[in-house]
Design a protein around this motif. Sequence first.
Motif, short mmCIF file in Angstrom:
data_model
loop_
_atom_site.label_atom_id
_atom_site.label_comp_id
_atom_site.label_asym_id
_atom_site.label_seq_id
_atom_site.Cartn_x
_atom_site.Cartn_y
_atom_site.Cartn_z
N ILE A 104 -7.58 60.32 39.07
CA ILE A 104 -8.60 60.28 40.12
C ILE A 104 -9.85 59.54 39.68
CG2 ILE A 104 -9.47 62.56 39.45
CD1 ILE A 104 -9.50 60.86 42.94
N GLU A 105 -10.21 59.61 38.40
CA GLU A 105 -11.41 58.91 37.95
C GLU A 105 -11.21 57.39 38.00
OE1 GLU A 105 -14.19 60.42 37.60
OE2 GLU A 105 -13.16 62.33 37.97
N ASP A 106 -10.06 56.92 37.55
CA ASP A 106 -9.76 55.49 37.63
C ASP A 106 -9.73 55.03 39.08
OD1 ASP A 106 -9.61 55.22 34.94
OD2 ASP A 106 -7.43 55.15 34.81
N ILE A 107 -9.14 55.85 39.94
CA ILE A 107 -8.99 55.48 41.34
C ILE A 107 -10.34 55.45 42.05
CG2 ILE A 107 -8.11 56.36 43.55
CD1 ILE A 107 -5.55 57.14 41.98
N ARG A 108 -11.20 56.43 41.77
CA ARG A 108 -12.53 56.44 42.39
C ARG A 108 -13.29 55.16 42.06
NH1 ARG A 108 -13.54 62.46 41.31
NH2 ARG A 108 -13.43 63.41 43.39
N GLU A 109 -13.12 54.69 40.84
CA GLU A 109 -13.81 53.48 40.41
C GLU A 109 -13.37 52.27 41.23
OE1 GLU A 109 -14.30 50.82 36.32
OE2 GLU A 109 -13.60 52.90 36.21
N GLN A 110 -12.10 52.26 41.63
CA GLN A 110 -11.58 51.14 42.41
C GLN A 110 -12.08 51.15 43.86
OE1 GLN A 110 -9.82 48.93 40.62
NE2 GLN A 110 -10.12 50.38 38.92
N LEU A 111 -12.50 52.32 44.33
CA LEU A 111 -12.83 52.47 45.75
C LEU A 111 -14.33 52.47 46.05
CD1 LEU A 111 -10.27 55.29 46.66
CD2 LEU A 111 -9.95 52.82 46.77
N THR A 112 -15.15 52.27 45.03
CA THR A 112 -16.59 52.41 45.21
C THR A 112 -17.17 51.46 46.25
OG1 THR A 112 -16.91 50.94 43.30
CG2 THR A 112 -17.03 53.32 42.90
N LYS A 113 -16.60 50.27 46.38
CA LYS A 113 -17.16 49.27 47.29
C LYS A 113 -16.43 49.21 48.63
CE LYS A 113 -18.84 46.29 43.55
NZ LYS A 113 -18.82 44.92 42.95
N LEU A 114 -15.50 50.13 48.86
CA LEU A 114 -14.70 50.12 50.08
C LEU A 114 -15.12 51.27 51.00
CD1 LEU A 114 -11.19 49.47 48.48
CD2 LEU A 114 -12.85 47.78 49.31
N LYS A 115 -15.24 51.00 52.30
CA LYS A 115 -15.65 52.03 53.25
C LYS A 115 -14.56 53.08 53.46
CE LYS A 115 -19.19 49.89 56.15
NZ LYS A 115 -19.58 49.60 57.54
N LEU A 116 -13.33 52.62 53.60
CA LEU A 116 -12.19 53.54 53.78
C LEU A 116 -11.06 53.01 52.89
CD1 LEU A 116 -11.61 56.09 55.39
CD2 LEU A 116 -10.58 54.69 57.17
N GLY A 117 -11.20 53.29 51.61
CA GLY A 117 -10.33 52.67 50.61
C GLY A 117 -8.94 53.26 50.54
N ILE A 118 -7.97 52.38 50.40
CA ILE A 118 -6.58 52.76 50.17
C ILE A 118 -6.18 52.25 48.79
CG2 ILE A 118 -4.17 52.49 50.90
CD1 ILE A 118 -5.81 54.10 52.88
N ILE A 119 -5.84 53.17 47.90
CA ILE A 119 -5.37 52.75 46.58
C ILE A 119 -3.86 52.53 46.68
CG2 ILE A 119 -4.99 55.11 45.69
CD1 ILE A 119 -6.47 52.16 43.71
N CYS A 120 -3.41 51.37 46.24
CA CYS A 120 -1.99 51.02 46.38
C CYS A 120 -1.22 51.30 45.11
CB CYS A 120 -1.87 49.54 46.75
SG CYS A 120 -2.84 49.07 48.18
N GLY A 121 -1.70 50.76 44.00
CA GLY A 121 -1.03 50.91 42.72
C GLY A 121 -1.49 49.82 41.78
N LYS A 122 -0.73 49.64 40.70
CA LYS A 122 -1.05 48.59 39.73
C LYS A 122 -0.01 47.48 39.81
CE LYS A 122 -3.66 50.95 36.07
NZ LYS A 122 -3.68 51.31 34.62
N ASP A 123 -0.49 46.24 39.61
CA ASP A 123 0.45 45.13 39.53
C ASP A 123 0.99 45.03 38.11
OD1 ASP A 123 -1.46 43.86 37.94
OD2 ASP A 123 -2.18 42.56 39.56
N ARG A 124 1.81 44.04 37.86
CA ARG A 124 2.47 43.95 36.55
C ARG A 124 1.54 43.49 35.44
NH1 ARG A 124 8.00 44.75 36.49
NH2 ARG A 124 9.05 44.67 38.50
N LEU A 157 -3.14 59.98 51.27
CA LEU A 157 -3.86 61.01 52.04
C LEU A 157 -4.81 61.80 51.14
CD1 LEU A 157 -0.95 62.30 54.32
CD2 LEU A 157 -2.88 60.85 54.98
N THR A 158 -4.36 62.14 49.94
CA THR A 158 -5.22 62.87 49.01
C THR A 158 -6.45 62.05 48.65
OG1 THR A 158 -3.31 64.06 48.07
CG2 THR A 158 -5.32 63.97 46.73
N THR A 159 -6.26 60.76 48.40
CA THR A 159 -7.37 59.89 48.04
C THR A 159 -8.38 59.78 49.18
OG1 THR A 159 -5.92 58.61 46.59
CG2 THR A 159 -8.00 57.59 47.21
#
Length: 381
Positions: A104-124, A157-159
Amino acid sequence: MSWRHLITNLNARKRLISAFKSGNIYLGTLERPIFPKIVSVKITDHSTQYTFSLPNGLNPDILKRNYFAILQHFGEHIRLEGEVKRYTLTIYSKSSTGDLAYDIEDIREQLTKLKLGIICGKDRTGAYVAFDLLKQPHILIAGETGSGKSTQLRSILTTLILAKKPSELKLYLGDCKKSEFHIFRKVEHVQCVLSSGRDIAEMLCHIKRELDERSDLTETFEVSHIDELPVEHRRPYLVVCIDEFVMLRKDETVMEILTEVVAIGRTLGVFAILSMQRPNAKVLDTTIRVNLTVSMGFKLRDKTEARIVNTPDAEKIEEPGRFVMNSDKLYDLQAPYLEMGDAKELLNPFMVSKGKTKPVTQDQEKLTEEDVFYDAIDAER
């Protein structure tokens, strides 16, 4: 550039030239070939990325016809992108595959600049990929049993719940299989978790009325998006998520409202997340498919299903949790894996006491009478 790096770079170039040679990807003769120009080579722990350009006069179709030669040299973990002249070939290391724990900490960091952020995953390459639902509204998720589709829904949904206050976001959940959304039932953001077709249809009628009200507001105040409304008239974002919505395909009202949501919902702050195991072209008609701006294809049965979802090569996926995403471009991603127990722990602060049912319409009394009517018919049968 160190001499070791220089040698590694030269060896990588020789390897690609060898693939061009094997696949006859050049102009001229074998004795005097003109190979594509290798513009750059970027080597990381996770991948090697080539950028190259075709010589003028070389038909780009040769890359498609002789793609097998590139596969033979580099293996299946590759992606070729580009058109006409300039291309990018990425070769992924096998070590970049595998489970990705939901952090959740890594994911929150990815969503800071998004209004309604969807975390997808990591690329290769190990980089997170996320997007803003306000800019790329409506998601289609498809995949066979055990492919990771249900876990991705749980993660998304959890995110959303962790990122937004209940006053900012309301969730309407349809669980046609009666197996996925029970952990969200008591979450404050969640307005309802429904499983019967009749209840979901009634819920969507409520969403339809909300669409009409929001549309009237934007017209009254002459704004193009609900976020531009005066503060006293602001409305929360609504997300309608229906798992295995193909089971509702025979209900014309349901399909009409879903079509309207994906067609006009973006500017009104109403978004749809739809999932299914077996993509069907009759259910995903042109209107719905065009407006589902993000498609996530986990392991699918065949090329036909992958084509319906618009996620090429999803039928070739072998690892659970791996998927092809088609949004602004194609992505090859690993979804974060969120255990059911971990999800419950994260959601616990948002749990509230609720009754057996939670009204989602203004016609609750009428709905209760209808329930009695249908119960009487069932009893006679």
